[in-house]
Design a protein around this motif. Structure first.
Motif, PDB file in Angstrom:
ATOM      1  N   ALA A  19       0.834  -1.205   0.000  1.00 30.83           N
ATOM      2  CA  ALA A  19       0.000   0.000   0.000  1.00 30.83           C
ATOM      3  C   ALA A  19       0.871   1.258   0.000  1.00 30.83           C
ATOM      4  CB  ALA A  19      -0.944  -0.014   1.198  1.00 30.83           C
ATOM      5  N   ILE A  20       1.937   1.245   0.790  1.00 23.51           N
ATOM      6  CA  ILE A  20       2.866   2.387   0.817  1.00 23.51           C
ATOM      7  C   ILE A  20       3.505   2.567  -0.555  1.00 23.51           C
ATOM      8  CG2 ILE A  20       5.041   3.233   1.808  1.00 23.51           C
ATOM      9  CD1 ILE A  20       4.160   1.738   4.429  1.00 23.51           C
ATOM     10  N   PHE A  21       3.927   1.463  -1.159  1.00 25.21           N
ATOM     11  CA  PHE A  21       4.519   1.519  -2.501  1.00 25.21           C
ATOM     12  C   PHE A  21       3.515   2.075  -3.512  1.00 25.21           C
ATOM     13  CE2 PHE A  21       5.857   0.061  -6.624  1.00 25.21           C
ATOM     14  CZ  PHE A  21       7.228   0.233  -6.600  1.00 25.21           C
ATOM     15  N   LEU A  22       2.266   1.635  -3.430  1.00 24.23           N
ATOM     16  CA  LEU A  22       1.225   2.131  -4.341  1.00 24.23           C
ATOM     17  C   LEU A  22       1.054   3.639  -4.203  1.00 24.23           C
ATOM     18  CD1 LEU A  22      -1.046   1.737  -6.391  1.00 24.23           C
ATOM     19  CD2 LEU A  22      -2.547   1.166  -4.456  1.00 24.23           C
ATOM     20  N   SER A  23       1.041   4.128  -2.972  1.00 25.03           N
ATOM     21  CA  SER A  23       0.940   5.573  -2.756  1.00 25.03           C
ATOM     22  C   SER A  23       2.109   6.303  -3.414  1.00 25.03           C
ATOM     23  CB  SER A  23       0.896   5.893  -1.266  1.00 25.03           C
ATOM     24  OG  SER A  23       0.851   7.290  -1.060  1.00 25.03           O
ATOM     25  N   GLY A  24       3.312   5.745  -3.266  1.00 25.35           N
ATOM     26  CA  GLY A  24       4.483   6.338  -3.902  1.00 25.35           C
ATOM     27  C   GLY A  24       4.390   6.311  -5.416  1.00 25.35           C
ATOM     28  N   ALA A  25       3.870   5.218  -5.974  1.00 28.69           N
ATOM     29  CA  ALA A  25       3.711   5.121  -7.427  1.00 28.69           C
ATOM     30  C   ALA A  25       2.706   6.158  -7.933  1.00 28.69           C
ATOM     31  CB  ALA A  25       3.270   3.714  -7.816  1.00 28.69           C
ATOM     32  N   ILE A  26       1.620   6.356  -7.183  1.00 30.07           N
ATOM     33  CA  ILE A  26       0.658   7.406  -7.541  1.00 30.07           C
ATOM     34  C   ILE A  26       1.339   8.770  -7.433  1.00 30.07           C
ATOM     35  CG2 ILE A  26      -1.528   8.506  -6.931  1.00 30.07           C
ATOM     36  CD1 ILE A  26      -2.425   5.695  -5.896  1.00 30.07           C
ATOM     37  N   GLY A  27       2.217   8.930  -6.434  1.00 20.86           N
ATOM     38  CA  GLY A  27       2.978  10.172  -6.290  1.00 20.86           C
ATOM     39  C   GLY A  27       3.867  10.431  -7.496  1.00 20.86           C
TER      40      GLY A  27
END
Length: 161
Positions: free
Chosen positions: A74-82
């Motif tokens: 989930a943290i990685f996904l947030s970063g990818a959206i970033g």
């Protein structure tokens, strides 16, 4: 050794998204930087990561590892959206939306609602509201979230336990 690494991974999985969400709300409510639609997209996985990480503290050790992995993803996904959002801000590619607005309060007469709409700040997704060293908040989210997720995953012991 493995238990210590899992404990560190669990704490990172909780502290990183909690700090990023606290920072986002600080910029929103103290700094008056209202989130655009893509800013919200980055927050949702961080909220999920916090829930996964908190749950990892209360479940048996075997289930804890899976929850920590879910938090890291989930943290990685947030970063990818970033990364995507920062690319939209830097005009490297086109985003899905160009602007959004937040409207406080609901109900009332049509005139009241129209007045709130007209007073609501318009927040464009393709224009950073704040930068430091040329990096927007979306960029900082990517720079923190992606490495943190990779560190969490690297801390977890390999194989079944």
């Amino acid at each position: 050794m493995g238990t210590d690494r899992i404990a560190r991974a669990r704490w990172i999985a909780l502290i990183v998204p909690a700090a990023l969400i606290a920072g986002a709300y600080g910029f929103q409510y103290i700094g008056h930087l209202y989130p655009c639609e893509m800013c919200w997209w980055q927050r949702y996985p961080q909220f999920a990561a916090i829930v996964f990480a908190l749950a990892a503290f209360v479940v048996p050790a075997r289930a804890s590892r899976l929850l920590i992995v879910c938090a890291a993803l989930a943290i990685f996904l947030s970063g990818a959206i970033g990364v995507f959002h920062a690319g939209v801000e830097y005009h490297w590619w086109q985003g899905f939306t160009e602007c959004t607005s937040t409207m406080a309060g609901h109900g009332g007469s049509v005139d009241d609602m129209l007045a709130r709409i007209m007073k609501a700040p318009v927040v464009r997704c393709d224009v950073p509201q704040w930068t430091l060293f040329g990096i927007s908040l979306a960029g900082f989210n990517a720079l923190v979230s992606i490495p943190a997720a990779l560190v969490i995953l690297a801390l977890l012991p390999k194989g079944k336990r």
